[in-house]
Design an enzyme around this catalytic site. Sequence first.
Site, PDB file in Angstrom:
ATOM      1  CB  ILE A 225      -2.104   4.608   1.183  1.00  0.00           C
ATOM      2  CG1 ILE A 225      -2.518   3.130   1.359  1.00  0.00           C
ATOM      3  CG2 ILE A 225      -3.326   5.474   0.943  1.00  0.00           C
ATOM      4  CD1 ILE A 225      -3.420   2.890   2.557  1.00  0.00           C
TER       5      ILE A 225
ATOM      6  CG  ASP B 214       9.553 -11.155   6.238  1.00  0.00           C
ATOM      7  OD1 ASP B 214      10.675 -10.975   6.754  1.00  0.00           O
ATOM      8  OD2 ASP B 214       9.092 -10.435   5.328  1.00  0.00           O
TER       9      ASP B 214
ATOM     10  N   GLY C 198       3.499   0.985  -0.932  1.00  0.00           N
ATOM     11  CA  GLY C 198       3.999  -0.012  -1.865  1.00  0.00           C
ATOM     12  C   GLY C 198       5.174  -0.740  -1.262  1.00  0.00           C
ATOM     13  N   GLY C 199       5.288  -2.018  -1.550  1.00  0.00           N
ATOM     14  CA  GLY C 199       6.394  -2.814  -1.031  1.00  0.00           C
ATOM     15  C   GLY C 199       7.208  -3.398  -2.166  1.00  0.00           C
ATOM     16  N   GLY C 200       7.936  -4.470  -1.858  1.00  0.00           N
ATOM     17  CA  GLY C 200       8.760  -5.103  -2.871  1.00  0.00           C
ATOM     18  C   GLY C 200       7.958  -5.861  -3.903  1.00  0.00           C
ATOM     19  CG  PHE C 201       6.851  -9.265  -3.557  1.00  0.00           C
ATOM     20  CD1 PHE C 201       7.350 -10.101  -4.533  1.00  0.00           C
ATOM     21  CD2 PHE C 201       7.523  -9.202  -2.344  1.00  0.00           C
ATOM     22  CE1 PHE C 201       8.493 -10.863  -4.314  1.00  0.00           C
ATOM     23  CE2 PHE C 201       8.661  -9.953  -2.108  1.00  0.00           C
ATOM     24  CZ  PHE C 201       9.146 -10.792  -3.103  1.00  0.00           C
ATOM     25  N   GLY C 202       3.958  -5.737  -3.915  1.00  0.00           N
ATOM     26  CA  GLY C 202       2.613  -5.249  -4.181  1.00  0.00           C
ATOM     27  C   GLY C 202       2.419  -3.785  -3.865  1.00  0.00           C
TER      28      GLY C 202
END
Length: 325
Positions: free
Chosen positions: A52, A167, A54-58
């Site tokens: 559903i 962050d 996605g990011g920069g890492f996961g």
Amino acid sequence: MLNRNRNVNKQNGHQKQNGAQKSELRGKNAPPYLERETCLGRNDIFVVEKMIAGGGFGQVYRARNTETQEEVAVKVERATTNDSQRMILESKVLDDMLGSKHFPNVYYIGPYHSYNFIVMQMLGKNIGDIRKMMPNKKISILSSVRIGIQIIEALSLLHSKGWLHRDLKPTNCCLGLDEKRKTVYLVDFGMSRKFRNDNGSLRESRTYCGFRGTTRYCSYRMHDRREQGPVDDLWCLYYSLGELIEGCLPWRDIESADEMAHVKKILKHEDIFHSMPSKFASFGRNLRRLRPANTPDYTKFQNILAYCVKFVDDNAEFEWDVMDY
């Protein structure tokens, strides 16, 4: 009760083959890490349904607890040297905050082949995406005040456990679902850091720190690679509120981090907040008085926000919940 498998992959889940994986795709740019109907957790009770987000890492998947039929979220990251440490760190923070308001419940933490995953409470949209959905790309002052007051409460809880977020930004603040739709949750603790020792004393300050955070929202001190404290999380909130209320920040189009830091240092409150009542200026003034080692007066900052509106009704619906799309 939190179930976990402490034998998470700590590094090198995917070994380099002939030096070809230097630029390996990650997060939203990578193929799906998990297939549909993958079973996870103790007794394989969590069944993956679809990716559903996605990011920069996961990557984040929707899954179902087959024992309770509850819909859950599964966050997955590769068990490479750097990425694995982010998820291990996040699991420590969420473990410490388990049962606290404004933090998602965690049901299982463990490895799956060459990945690490966390099964947690399913949440709704993040505040950044909600702002972009609005007709004028802004969130009302009243709703922003309510969101800000809740985030300050969340930060006070996080800081009381000795953790900094590092962050904080609109996309790392999500609303709950259904009866929890008016509750703000903090997410993504992969850059968090302990600023207190287990005995409550402050950790020794470093003279130089690697950058952690997002340049658009971080304090000018973070640009200077100085040690962060609770006040820096509040600076991130301050700038996040500026974007929510005004639609953008003055340095949105600046690419140079150094130039952005300079602009943050010289701009006045009214250059950022055109719409907020003048009494909100004391929020920024109080931030400037705080040093990294200081414990903020969280109630004071909540009151400054509350004084900007006539009445804060936590039971009222947010405007996006009653909009016709």
